[in-house]
Design a protein around this motif. Structure first.
Motif, PDB file in Angstrom:
ATOM      1  N   THR A  70       0.228 -11.329  -2.921  1.00 18.90           N
ATOM      2  CA  THR A  70       1.455 -11.129  -2.143  1.00 18.90           C
ATOM      3  C   THR A  70       2.461 -10.288  -2.933  1.00 18.90           C
ATOM      4  O   THR A  70       3.087  -9.376  -2.385  1.00 18.90           O
ATOM      5  CB  THR A  70       2.074 -12.494  -1.758  1.00 18.90           C
ATOM      6  OG1 THR A  70       1.110 -13.227  -1.005  1.00 18.90           O
ATOM      7  CG2 THR A  70       3.343 -12.326  -0.952  1.00 18.90           C
ATOM      8  N   ARG A  73       1.260  -6.641  -2.923  1.00 19.39           N
ATOM      9  CA  ARG A  73       1.499  -6.004  -1.623  1.00 19.39           C
ATOM     10  C   ARG A  73       2.987  -5.695  -1.440  1.00 19.39           C
ATOM     11  O   ARG A  73       3.355  -4.585  -1.035  1.00 19.39           O
ATOM     12  CB  ARG A  73       0.988  -6.909  -0.498  1.00 19.39           C
ATOM     13  CG  ARG A  73       1.049  -6.251   0.870  1.00 19.39           C
ATOM     14  CD  ARG A  73       0.485  -7.124   1.991  1.00 19.39           C
ATOM     15  NE  ARG A  73       1.216  -8.371   2.135  1.00 19.39           N
ATOM     16  CZ  ARG A  73       0.745  -9.565   1.795  1.00 19.39           C
ATOM     17  NH1 ARG A  73      -0.455  -9.689   1.280  1.00 19.39           N
ATOM     18  NH2 ARG A  73       1.473 -10.650   1.966  1.00 19.39           N
ATOM     19  N   THR A  74       3.850  -6.644  -1.774  1.00 17.82           N
ATOM     20  CA  THR A  74       5.295  -6.436  -1.628  1.00 17.82           C
ATOM     21  C   THR A  74       5.771  -5.298  -2.528  1.00 17.82           C
ATOM     22  O   THR A  74       6.561  -4.451  -2.103  1.00 17.82           O
ATOM     23  CB  THR A  74       6.054  -7.740  -1.964  1.00 17.82           C
ATOM     24  OG1 THR A  74       5.601  -8.769  -1.082  1.00 17.82           O
ATOM     25  CG2 THR A  74       7.550  -7.572  -1.828  1.00 17.82           C
ATOM     26  N   ALA A  76       3.975  -2.772  -3.680  1.00 20.14           N
ATOM     27  CA  ALA A  76       3.458  -1.501  -3.161  1.00 20.14           C
ATOM     28  C   ALA A  76       4.270  -1.030  -1.954  1.00 20.14           C
ATOM     29  O   ALA A  76       4.628   0.158  -1.852  1.00 20.14           O
ATOM     30  CB  ALA A  76       1.982  -1.644  -2.794  1.00 20.14           C
ATOM     31  N   GLU A  77       4.578  -1.947  -1.043  1.00 21.45           N
ATOM     32  CA  GLU A  77       5.368  -1.585   0.152  1.00 21.45           C
ATOM     33  C   GLU A  77       6.777  -1.142  -0.237  1.00 21.45           C
ATOM     34  O   GLU A  77       7.307  -0.175   0.305  1.00 21.45           O
ATOM     35  CB  GLU A  77       5.441  -2.772   1.116  1.00 21.45           C
ATOM     36  CG  GLU A  77       4.113  -3.089   1.783  1.00 21.45           C
ATOM     37  CD  GLU A  77       4.134  -4.395   2.570  1.00 21.45           C
ATOM     38  OE1 GLU A  77       5.166  -5.119   2.552  1.00 21.45           O
ATOM     39  OE2 GLU A  77       3.098  -4.709   3.197  1.00 21.45           O
ATOM     40  N   THR A  78       7.369  -1.846  -1.197  1.00 24.53           N
ATOM     41  CA  THR A  78       8.724  -1.510  -1.639  1.00 24.53           C
ATOM     42  C   THR A  78       8.749  -0.149  -2.331  1.00 24.53           C
ATOM     43  O   THR A  78       9.649   0.666  -2.092  1.00 24.53           O
ATOM     44  CB  THR A  78       9.268  -2.602  -2.582  1.00 24.53           C
ATOM     45  OG1 THR A  78       9.230  -3.857  -1.898  1.00 24.53           O
ATOM     46  CG2 THR A  78      10.691  -2.315  -3.012  1.00 24.53           C
ATOM     47  N   GLU A  79       7.756   0.104  -3.182  1.00 26.39           N
ATOM     48  CA  GLU A  79       7.687   1.401  -3.862  1.00 26.39           C
ATOM     49  C   GLU A  79       7.490   2.532  -2.863  1.00 26.39           C
ATOM     50  O   GLU A  79       8.103   3.594  -2.994  1.00 26.39           O
ATOM     51  CB  GLU A  79       6.554   1.401  -4.901  1.00 26.39           C
ATOM     52  CG  GLU A  79       6.879   0.584  -6.137  1.00 26.39           C
ATOM     53  CD  GLU A  79       5.724   0.494  -7.121  1.00 26.39           C
ATOM     54  OE1 GLU A  79       4.558   0.740  -6.720  1.00 26.39           O
ATOM     55  OE2 GLU A  79       5.984   0.172  -8.298  1.00 26.39           O
ATOM     56  N   ALA A  80       6.662   2.320  -1.840  1.00 28.43           N
ATOM     57  CA  ALA A  80       6.443   3.347  -0.816  1.00 28.43           C
ATOM     58  C   ALA A  80       7.736   3.624  -0.049  1.00 28.43           C
ATOM     59  O   ALA A  80       8.083   4.790   0.193  1.00 28.43           O
ATOM     60  CB  ALA A  80       5.328   2.908   0.135  1.00 28.43           C
ATOM     61  N   ALA A  81       8.451   2.555   0.312  1.00 24.10           N
ATOM     62  CA  ALA A  81       9.719   2.731   1.034  1.00 24.10           C
ATOM     63  C   ALA A  81      10.743   3.439   0.149  1.00 24.10           C
ATOM     64  O   ALA A  81      11.489   4.308   0.613  1.00 24.10           O
ATOM     65  CB  ALA A  81      10.253   1.365   1.489  1.00 24.10           C
ATOM     66  N   LYS A  84      10.114   7.122   0.090  1.00 26.75           N
ATOM     67  CA  LYS A  84      10.601   7.750   1.330  1.00 26.75           C
ATOM     68  C   LYS A  84      12.112   7.964   1.257  1.00 26.75           C
ATOM     69  O   LYS A  84      12.624   8.999   1.686  1.00 26.75           O
ATOM     70  CB  LYS A  84      10.244   6.894   2.550  1.00 26.75           C
ATOM     71  CG  LYS A  84       8.773   6.956   2.894  1.00 26.75           C
ATOM     72  CD  LYS A  84       8.459   6.109   4.110  1.00 26.75           C
ATOM     73  CE  LYS A  84       6.978   6.137   4.419  1.00 26.75           C
ATOM     74  NZ  LYS A  84       6.624   5.300   5.552  1.00 26.75           N
TER      75      LYS A  84
END
Length: 114
Positions: A70, A73-74, A76-81, A84
């Motif tokens: 978890t 995943r969090t 990775a999602e935060t780094e991607a956002a 952006k």
């Protein structure tokens, strides 16, 4: 007959001695069996205790692995956002600089030569 009686007595003594030796060896073997049965019982108890502990550790490990997943995943999602956001900020800065340049040109006094 005395000689036969003496021989019979000798045989009897040897038989008794052999029986006593066999009984002694059996008693010694009984002691060894009892010790091994006690050791077996201790080992079975230890196995039960260790099996229960292993079960608890496996359960805890599974929970921790799920939590780490978890986190991964969090992150990775935060780094991607965040990437952006950085890209959008860079684009916004470029647009703003271009517009500022255009505004500067538009507000400069015109040369009197025209």
């Amino acid at each position: 007959m005395t000689q036969q009686g003496a021989a019979l007595q000798t045989y009897n003594n040897e038989l008794v001695k052999c029986i006593e030796e066999l009984c002694s060896k059996r008693d010694e073997l009984n002691g060894q069996i009892q010790q091994e049965e006690e050791e077996k019982s201790r080992l079975q108890h230890d196995i039960r205790v260790l099996t229960e502990k292993l079960s608890r550790v496996n359960e805890s490990l599974a929970q921790r692995l799920a939590a780490r997943s978890t986190f991964d995943r969090t992150i990775a999602e935060t780094e991607a956002a965040y990437m952006k956001i950085l890209e959008s900020s860079q684009t916004l800065l470029s647009v703003l600089k271009k517009e500022a340049g255009n505004l500067s040109k538009a507000t400069e006094p015109r040369s009197k030569g025209h």
